[in-house]
Write a protein that holds these residues in place. Structure first.
Motif, PDB file in Angstrom:
ATOM      1  N   VAL A 118      27.527  43.127  59.032  1.00  0.00           N
ATOM      2  CA  VAL A 118      28.856  43.563  58.565  1.00  0.00           C
ATOM      3  C   VAL A 118      29.737  42.345  58.263  1.00  0.00           C
ATOM      4  O   VAL A 118      30.420  42.294  57.212  1.00  0.00           O
ATOM      5  CB  VAL A 118      29.528  44.465  59.615  1.00  0.00           C
ATOM      6  CG1 VAL A 118      31.007  44.689  59.264  1.00  0.00           C
ATOM      7  CG2 VAL A 118      28.806  45.796  59.724  1.00  0.00           C
ATOM      8  N   ALA A 119      29.711  41.357  59.145  1.00  0.00           N
ATOM      9  CA  ALA A 119      30.531  40.166  58.929  1.00  0.00           C
ATOM     10  C   ALA A 119      30.078  39.423  57.672  1.00  0.00           C
ATOM     11  O   ALA A 119      30.911  38.961  56.863  1.00  0.00           O
ATOM     12  CB  ALA A 119      30.440  39.257  60.154  1.00  0.00           C
ATOM     13  N   THR A 120      28.765  39.303  57.472  1.00  0.00           N
ATOM     14  CA  THR A 120      28.242  38.629  56.279  1.00  0.00           C
ATOM     15  C   THR A 120      28.605  39.391  55.019  1.00  0.00           C
ATOM     16  O   THR A 120      28.992  38.793  53.991  1.00  0.00           O
ATOM     17  CB  THR A 120      26.709  38.500  56.393  1.00  0.00           C
ATOM     18  OG1 THR A 120      26.381  37.749  57.566  1.00  0.00           O
ATOM     19  CG2 THR A 120      26.138  37.808  55.168  1.00  0.00           C
ATOM     20  N   ALA A 121      28.505  40.712  55.063  1.00  0.00           N
ATOM     21  CA  ALA A 121      28.821  41.519  53.876  1.00  0.00           C
ATOM     22  C   ALA A 121      30.294  41.443  53.539  1.00  0.00           C
ATOM     23  O   ALA A 121      30.680  41.438  52.352  1.00  0.00           O
ATOM     24  CB  ALA A 121      28.396  42.972  54.123  1.00  0.00           C
ATOM     25  N   GLU A 122      31.154  41.416  54.573  1.00  0.00           N
ATOM     26  CA  GLU A 122      32.600  41.302  54.317  1.00  0.00           C
ATOM     27  C   GLU A 122      32.927  39.965  53.633  1.00  0.00           C
ATOM     28  O   GLU A 122      33.734  39.912  52.693  1.00  0.00           O
ATOM     29  CB  GLU A 122      33.369  41.433  55.640  1.00  0.00           C
ATOM     30  CG  GLU A 122      33.397  42.864  56.186  1.00  0.00           C
ATOM     31  CD  GLU A 122      34.092  42.936  57.537  1.00  0.00           C
ATOM     32  OE1 GLU A 122      34.246  41.866  58.169  1.00  0.00           O
ATOM     33  OE2 GLU A 122      34.461  44.047  57.948  1.00  0.00           O
ATOM     34  N   LYS A 123      32.283  38.894  54.095  1.00  0.00           N
ATOM     35  CA  LYS A 123      32.501  37.588  53.459  1.00  0.00           C
ATOM     36  C   LYS A 123      31.962  37.582  52.035  1.00  0.00           C
ATOM     37  O   LYS A 123      32.578  37.033  51.112  1.00  0.00           O
ATOM     38  CB  LYS A 123      31.830  36.483  54.281  1.00  0.00           C
ATOM     39  CG  LYS A 123      32.487  36.237  55.627  1.00  0.00           C
ATOM     40  CD  LYS A 123      31.779  35.129  56.399  1.00  0.00           C
ATOM     41  CE  LYS A 123      32.442  34.865  57.736  1.00  0.00           C
ATOM     42  NZ  LYS A 123      31.759  33.803  58.514  1.00  0.00           N
ATOM     43  N   GLY A 124      30.800  38.202  51.840  1.00  0.00           N
ATOM     44  CA  GLY A 124      30.227  38.245  50.499  1.00  0.00           C
ATOM     45  C   GLY A 124      31.102  39.019  49.542  1.00  0.00           C
ATOM     46  O   GLY A 124      31.241  38.644  48.361  1.00  0.00           O
ATOM     47  N   LEU A 125      31.707  40.103  50.026  1.00  0.00           N
ATOM     48  CA  LEU A 125      32.597  40.887  49.171  1.00  0.00           C
ATOM     49  C   LEU A 125      33.844  40.074  48.818  1.00  0.00           C
ATOM     50  O   LEU A 125      34.312  40.111  47.662  1.00  0.00           O
ATOM     51  CB  LEU A 125      32.986  42.198  49.869  1.00  0.00           C
ATOM     52  CG  LEU A 125      33.977  43.089  49.122  1.00  0.00           C
ATOM     53  CD1 LEU A 125      33.422  43.486  47.750  1.00  0.00           C
ATOM     54  CD2 LEU A 125      34.317  44.325  49.945  1.00  0.00           C
ATOM     55  N   GLN A 126      34.373  39.336  49.789  1.00  0.00           N
ATOM     56  CA  GLN A 126      35.564  38.541  49.516  1.00  0.00           C
ATOM     57  C   GLN A 126      35.264  37.451  48.478  1.00  0.00           C
ATOM     58  O   GLN A 126      36.057  37.200  47.553  1.00  0.00           O
ATOM     59  CB  GLN A 126      36.059  37.901  50.818  1.00  0.00           C
ATOM     60  CG  GLN A 126      37.368  37.131  50.660  1.00  0.00           C
ATOM     61  CD  GLN A 126      38.503  38.031  50.213  1.00  0.00           C
ATOM     62  OE1 GLN A 126      38.684  39.121  50.717  1.00  0.00           O
ATOM     63  NE2 GLN A 126      39.265  37.561  49.212  1.00  0.00           N
ATOM     64  N   VAL A 127      34.075  36.821  48.608  1.00  0.00           N
ATOM     65  CA  VAL A 127      33.682  35.791  47.635  1.00  0.00           C
ATOM     66  C   VAL A 127      33.520  36.407  46.257  1.00  0.00           C
ATOM     67  O   VAL A 127      33.960  35.842  45.240  1.00  0.00           O
ATOM     68  CB  VAL A 127      32.385  35.098  48.074  1.00  0.00           C
ATOM     69  CG1 VAL A 127      31.838  34.211  46.954  1.00  0.00           C
ATOM     70  CG2 VAL A 127      32.620  34.284  49.346  1.00  0.00           C
ATOM     71  N   ALA A 128      32.905  37.574  46.169  1.00  0.00           N
ATOM     72  CA  ALA A 128      32.693  38.229  44.874  1.00  0.00           C
ATOM     73  C   ALA A 128      34.019  38.576  44.223  1.00  0.00           C
ATOM     74  O   ALA A 128      34.178  38.431  42.994  1.00  0.00           O
ATOM     75  CB  ALA A 128      31.854  39.488  45.068  1.00  0.00           C
ATOM     76  N   ARG A 129      34.994  39.023  45.027  1.00  0.00           N
ATOM     77  CA  ARG A 129      36.304  39.364  44.462  1.00  0.00           C
ATOM     78  C   ARG A 129      37.034  38.102  43.980  1.00  0.00           C
ATOM     79  O   ARG A 129      37.684  38.115  42.913  1.00  0.00           O
ATOM     80  CB  ARG A 129      37.146  40.099  45.514  1.00  0.00           C
ATOM     81  CG  ARG A 129      36.688  41.537  45.744  1.00  0.00           C
ATOM     82  CD  ARG A 129      37.436  42.190  46.902  1.00  0.00           C
ATOM     83  NE  ARG A 129      37.072  43.595  47.043  1.00  0.00           N
ATOM     84  CZ  ARG A 129      37.444  44.360  48.064  1.00  0.00           C
ATOM     85  NH1 ARG A 129      38.199  43.817  49.042  1.00  0.00           N
ATOM     86  NH2 ARG A 129      37.071  45.608  48.109  1.00  0.00           N
ATOM     87  N   ASP A 130      36.898  37.000  44.743  1.00  0.00           N
ATOM     88  CA  ASP A 130      37.549  35.758  44.321  1.00  0.00           C
ATOM     89  C   ASP A 130      36.930  35.241  43.022  1.00  0.00           C
ATOM     90  O   ASP A 130      37.657  34.773  42.106  1.00  0.00           O
ATOM     91  CB  ASP A 130      37.414  34.690  45.422  1.00  0.00           C
ATOM     92  CG  ASP A 130      38.239  35.027  46.651  1.00  0.00           C
ATOM     93  OD1 ASP A 130      39.156  35.884  46.543  1.00  0.00           O
ATOM     94  OD2 ASP A 130      37.955  34.453  47.740  1.00  0.00           O
ATOM     95  N   LEU A 131      35.615  35.284  42.918  1.00  0.00           N
ATOM     96  CA  LEU A 131      34.948  34.838  41.705  1.00  0.00           C
ATOM     97  C   LEU A 131      35.318  35.720  40.525  1.00  0.00           C
ATOM     98  O   LEU A 131      35.456  35.246  39.387  1.00  0.00           O
ATOM     99  CB  LEU A 131      33.426  34.839  41.900  1.00  0.00           C
ATOM    100  CG  LEU A 131      32.880  33.793  42.880  1.00  0.00           C
ATOM    101  CD1 LEU A 131      31.379  33.997  43.073  1.00  0.00           C
ATOM    102  CD2 LEU A 131      33.171  32.374  42.369  1.00  0.00           C
ATOM    103  N   PHE A 132      35.478  37.041  40.812  1.00  0.00           N
ATOM    104  CA  PHE A 132      35.838  37.931  39.715  1.00  0.00           C
ATOM    105  C   PHE A 132      37.241  37.609  39.212  1.00  0.00           C
ATOM    106  O   PHE A 132      37.508  37.643  37.991  1.00  0.00           O
ATOM    107  CB  PHE A 132      35.763  39.388  40.201  1.00  0.00           C
ATOM    108  CG  PHE A 132      36.186  40.379  39.156  1.00  0.00           C
ATOM    109  CD1 PHE A 132      35.383  40.648  38.055  1.00  0.00           C
ATOM    110  CD2 PHE A 132      37.423  41.034  39.253  1.00  0.00           C
ATOM    111  CE1 PHE A 132      35.786  41.563  37.086  1.00  0.00           C
ATOM    112  CE2 PHE A 132      37.820  41.943  38.288  1.00  0.00           C
ATOM    113  CZ  PHE A 132      37.006  42.217  37.204  1.00  0.00           C
TER     114      PHE A 132
END
Length: 360
Positions: A118-132
């Motif tokens: 869950v912690a890894t997925a939350e970080k991955g989602l935040q990175v994806a939103r920043d890149l977007f």
């Protein structure tokens, strides 16, 4: 002189008649109830009542199935501690036994993995939103990261449910808890025993016994006599002087192939917890027949010379030994089919002494 001889037969006949009269009179008052005996006797009037019948059955006391909980092992492991014994009263949530289990340790690992995912997925989602936002990836990449987070959270929720269902705390320790409050009525667990999760035999059985069942066996010849709602008196070997009252509230319309009998159920209050599951019990059903007969207390009936007798009391000088026909005798009442009339009075206490005095 001739005249005297002429009347001698008449004088003798008169004397004989006088003697016989005195004998009858003496017999008539030969038995007279004294004041002391009269005070010690008890009497009852003959009454016409509806005939009651009874059926005596044998069975046992059982716990109410709706108030019985079976505690089965949900994980395998080694028994480290047992906190209760057979017959103990336990409360819901109380620890019955403690097990050291590798399966519980595996659950903890899976929960930790789920938390990390869950912690890894939350970080991955935040990175994806920043890149977007920097136009370095697409909405498809963000949506993919969101799905990964949902998948990780679903696994985390599953592990939380596992912990909730099994009441897991942490490490490799599993506490077996009482699901309900009640008495331990069976125990199949020993110290240092190795348990398997697929065991069929419950480790503990817990029953609430403030209300219990009396299950009685009805033979095939008596099945037609039993109906719902019949009054039932239940006695046990442990407490023979205690009578528990209930009604037939369930008839199991099936024949047990082993006992060749049908079972009936009587619910009984058990606030003092005296009645224990598996106690042997005698169940006496009481019901009415569609007829009326004369009744007297059973204590008034005397059995002698293969016949039944009662002492009919008219007054202290007039007591009759009367033969009667007994239709049925219950514990405290006897139904008479012939020999008595309503409102006649019979002796219920002390009658056997008077019977012996008059008939010996």
């Amino acid at each position: 002189m001739k005249t005297l001889l002429k009347f001698l037969p008449l004088i003798a006949l008169a004397a004989m008649t006088s003697c016989k009269h005195n004998e009858v009179t003496d017999d008539a008052v030969a038995f007279r109830m004294s004041d002391t005996m009269l005070s010690r006797c008890k009497f009852a009037d003959v009454k016409t009542e509806i005939v009651n019948n009874e059926l005596r059955l044998f069975g046992k006391i059982t716990a109410d199935n709706s108030k019985l909980a079976q505690v089965n092992p949900v994980v395998g492991g080694s028994v480290q501690q047992i906190n209760v014994e057979l017959g103990d009263y336990v409360r819901a949530g109380q620890i019955l036994a403690v097990i050291s289990s590798s399966e519980v340790a595996e659950f903890q690992k899976q929960k930790m993995d789920a938390m990390n995912d869950v912690a890894t997925a939350e970080k991955g989602l935040q990175v994806a939103r920043d890149l977007f936002q920097g136009k370095l990836n697409t909405e498809k990449d963000v949506a993919s990261a969101e799905r990964e987070l949902e998948k990780a959270k679903a696994e985390m929720n599953r592990m939380n449910e596992v912990y909730k269902i099994y009441h897991l705390k942490g490490g490799s320790i599993y506490n077996i808890l009482a699901p309900i409050s009640g008495f331990i009525v069976s125990k199949n667990i020993n110290q240092n025993e190795q348990l398997r999760a697929d065991m069929d035999t419950p480790l503990f059985s817990i029953a609430e016994i403030n209300e219990v069942w009396a299950l009685a066996n009805v033979t095939e010849s008596d099945i037609s006599k039993v109906q719902l709602g019949y009054n039932a008196d239940v006695k046990t070997l442990s407490f023979p002087d205690n009578v528990y009252h209930g009604k037939v509230d369930k008839i199991f319309n099936a024949i047990d192939p082993e006992t060749k009998s049908m079972k009936i159920r009587v619910k009984l209050p058990n606030e003092d917890f005296r009645l224990k599951p598996e106690m042997n019990a005698t169940v006496t059903l009481r019901f009415s027949e569609n007829r009326e007969l004369s009744t007297v207390p059973t204590s008034a009936v005397i059995f002698d010379k293969s016949k039944y007798w009662v002492m009919v009391f008219k007054d202290r000088n007039n007591i009759e030994t009367r033969q009667v026909e007994v239709y049925r005798q219950l514990d405290d009442v006897t139904y008479i089919s012939a020999g008595l009339k309503d409102d006649e009075k019979v002796i219920t206490q002390g009658g056997i002494l008077i019977y012996d005095a008059l008939n010996d």
